[in-house]
Write a protein that holds these residues in place. Structure first.
Motif, mmCIF file in Angstrom:
data_model
loop_
_atom_site.group_PDB
_atom_site.id
_atom_site.type_symbol
_atom_site.label_atom_id
_atom_site.label_comp_id
_atom_site.label_asym_id
_atom_site.label_seq_id
_atom_site.Cartn_x
_atom_site.Cartn_y
_atom_site.Cartn_z
ATOM 1 N N ALA A 174 -5.937 29.329 -17.082
ATOM 2 C CA ALA A 174 -7.128 29.525 -16.262
ATOM 3 C C ALA A 174 -6.744 29.785 -14.812
ATOM 4 C CB ALA A 174 -8.041 28.315 -16.348
ATOM 5 N N PHE A 207 -10.795 24.414 -13.720
ATOM 6 C CA PHE A 207 -10.504 24.300 -15.153
ATOM 7 C C PHE A 207 -10.766 22.888 -15.666
ATOM 8 C CE2 PHE A 207 -7.389 23.029 -18.366
ATOM 9 C CZ PHE A 207 -7.639 23.956 -19.372
ATOM 10 N N TYR A 240 -14.281 22.023 -17.105
ATOM 11 C CA TYR A 240 -14.871 22.848 -18.149
ATOM 12 C C TYR A 240 -14.529 22.376 -19.547
ATOM 13 C CZ TYR A 240 -16.368 26.428 -14.863
ATOM 14 O OH TYR A 240 -17.003 27.113 -13.859
ATOM 15 N N MET A 299 -13.518 23.679 -23.022
ATOM 16 C CA MET A 299 -12.762 24.849 -23.447
ATOM 17 C C MET A 299 -12.880 25.021 -24.954
ATOM 18 S SD MET A 299 -11.642 25.959 -20.601
ATOM 19 C CE MET A 299 -10.586 27.280 -21.227
ATOM 20 N N SER A 357 -13.833 18.344 -21.268
ATOM 21 C CA SER A 357 -13.136 18.521 -19.995
ATOM 22 C C SER A 357 -11.980 17.545 -19.804
ATOM 23 C CB SER A 357 -14.113 18.405 -18.826
ATOM 24 O OG SER A 357 -14.756 17.140 -18.826
ATOM 25 N N ARG A 405 -5.112 20.362 -24.216
ATOM 26 C CA ARG A 405 -5.141 20.906 -22.862
ATOM 27 C C ARG A 405 -4.272 20.070 -21.937
ATOM 28 N NH1 ARG A 405 -11.220 21.009 -21.285
ATOM 29 N NH2 ARG A 405 -10.420 21.817 -19.285
ATOM 30 N N ALA A 408 -14.709 29.265 -21.976
ATOM 31 C CA ALA A 408 -15.019 28.086 -21.168
ATOM 32 C C ALA A 408 -16.516 27.975 -20.936
ATOM 33 C CB ALA A 408 -14.295 28.158 -19.826
ATOM 34 N N TYR A 414 -20.522 30.293 -24.737
ATOM 35 C CA TYR A 414 -19.560 30.094 -23.662
ATOM 36 C C TYR A 414 -19.759 31.082 -22.525
ATOM 37 C CZ TYR A 414 -17.714 26.858 -26.973
ATOM 38 O OH TYR A 414 -17.596 25.810 -27.847
#
Length: 124
Positions: A24, A29, A32, A34, A53, A72, A98, A111
């Motif tokens: 991102a 980021f 968010y 994802m 997130s 993530r 996202a 999204y």
């Protein structure tokens, strides 16, 4: 706007593995939800996996549960999709996406931001 760039796609044989990455553009980021969404030629867009997130909650489509893992690393503005035990029906363009909300069950159309996609092809 948030820029999302996928990488890691390619050609593998049935039963093989790939790891997709999505980078991102900025530090928002970490706020968010994802997701990974896929679309095969002539097919409808299909939800694959999502992560909230904080990274503490994940959700998968039944078709990939037990084979794919979403994760993530917020400090690196990156989301991953580890794909194991790949099948020919997994062949598709995979998109990183996202959104501001974590909604279950997810829609493949909800999204806000989308990457350019990366091709995954699984030979039979």
């Amino acid at each position: 706007q948030v820029q999302l760039v996928e990488s890691g796609g390619g050609l593998v044989q049935t039963g093989g593995s790939l790891r997709l990455s999505c980078a991102a553009s900025d530090h928002t980021f970490s706020t968010y939800t994802m997701a990974w969404i896929r679309q095969a030629p002539g097919k409808e867009r299909e939800f694959v996996a999502t992560i909230n997130s904080s990274g503490r909650s994940t959700y998968y489509a039944d078709s990939v549960k037990g084979r794919f893992t979403i994760s993530r690393v917020n400090a690196e503005n990156t989301v991953y999709l580890q794909m194991d035990s790949l099948k020919p029906e997994d062949t598709a363009v995979y998109y990183c996406a996202a959104d501001r909300s974590y909604v279950l069950p997810p829609s493949p159309y909800q999204y806000l931001y989308w990457g350019q996609g990366t091709q995954v092809t699984v030979s039979s």
